[in-house]
Design a protein around this motif. Structure first.
Motif, PDB file in Angstrom:
ATOM      1  N   GLY A   1     -70.869 -30.232  74.789  1.00 27.91           N
ATOM      2  CA  GLY A   1     -70.606 -30.155  73.353  1.00 27.91           C
ATOM      3  C   GLY A   1     -69.132 -30.120  73.012  1.00 27.91           C
ATOM      4  O   GLY A   1     -68.722 -29.429  72.089  1.00 27.91           O
TER       5      GLY A   1
ATOM      6  N   THR B   1     -73.092 -24.315  72.598  1.00 32.37           N
ATOM      7  CA  THR B   1     -71.856 -24.993  72.189  1.00 32.37           C
ATOM      8  C   THR B   1     -71.859 -25.145  70.678  1.00 32.37           C
ATOM      9  O   THR B   1     -72.892 -24.944  70.020  1.00 32.37           O
ATOM     10  CB  THR B   1     -71.764 -26.404  72.823  1.00 32.37           C
ATOM     11  OG1 THR B   1     -72.703 -27.263  72.177  1.00 32.37           O
ATOM     12  CG2 THR B   1     -72.025 -26.365  74.324  1.00 32.37           C
TER      13      THR B   1
ATOM     14  N   ALA C   1     -71.918 -27.786  69.200  1.00 38.24           N
ATOM     15  CA  ALA C   1     -72.828 -28.899  68.901  1.00 38.24           C
ATOM     16  C   ALA C   1     -74.301 -28.497  69.038  1.00 38.24           C
ATOM     17  O   ALA C   1     -75.183 -29.294  68.755  1.00 38.24           O
ATOM     18  CB  ALA C   1     -72.520 -30.079  69.825  1.00 38.24           C
TER      19      ALA C   1
END
Length: 113
Positions: free
Chosen positions: A19, A75, A77
């Protein structure tokens, strides 16, 4: 039993990215090979950003290595469930991977720098 497993010091510096973040980086990683399966890089816990990892309830048992515990890598993301694992109390023959964490290369990027 377990003679098909070999552990050696991995050459160079290895990094794990997920990420957009560097989750682990080490020049003291171990390389474990098991039979004809691809080598797995184990990172010392001291070189892993443990803040990115959250232990899950998942476990598996390997007759040659012992019981593995799993970690979700978090992460910016998003979370990557069970992307890392560790043998916290490995069988004596593979004691070299104690206090190390490995990552699934199909879930995060594991590469040599």
């Amino acid at each position: 039993m377990g003679e098909h497993i070999k552990i050696r010091n991995a050459t160079g510096t290895w990094v794990v990215r997920a990420g957009g973040a560097v989750v682990a980086e080490s020049s003291d990683a171990k390389e474990l090979t098991e039979g004809d399966m691809p080598a797995v890089i184990y990172f010392p816990r001291a070189d892993v950003g443990m803040a990115f990892l959250e232990k899950t309830d998942s476990t598996t048992r390997c007759p040659f290595k012992g019981q593995a515990t799993y970690y979700t890598v978090s992460t910016a993301a998003g979370d990557i469930p069970d992307a890392a694992w560790s043998y916290e109390d490995p069988i004596e023959r593979v004691a070299g991977i104690r206090d190390h964490i490995a990552f699934y290369s199909d879930k995060v990027t594991v590469e040599q720098l």
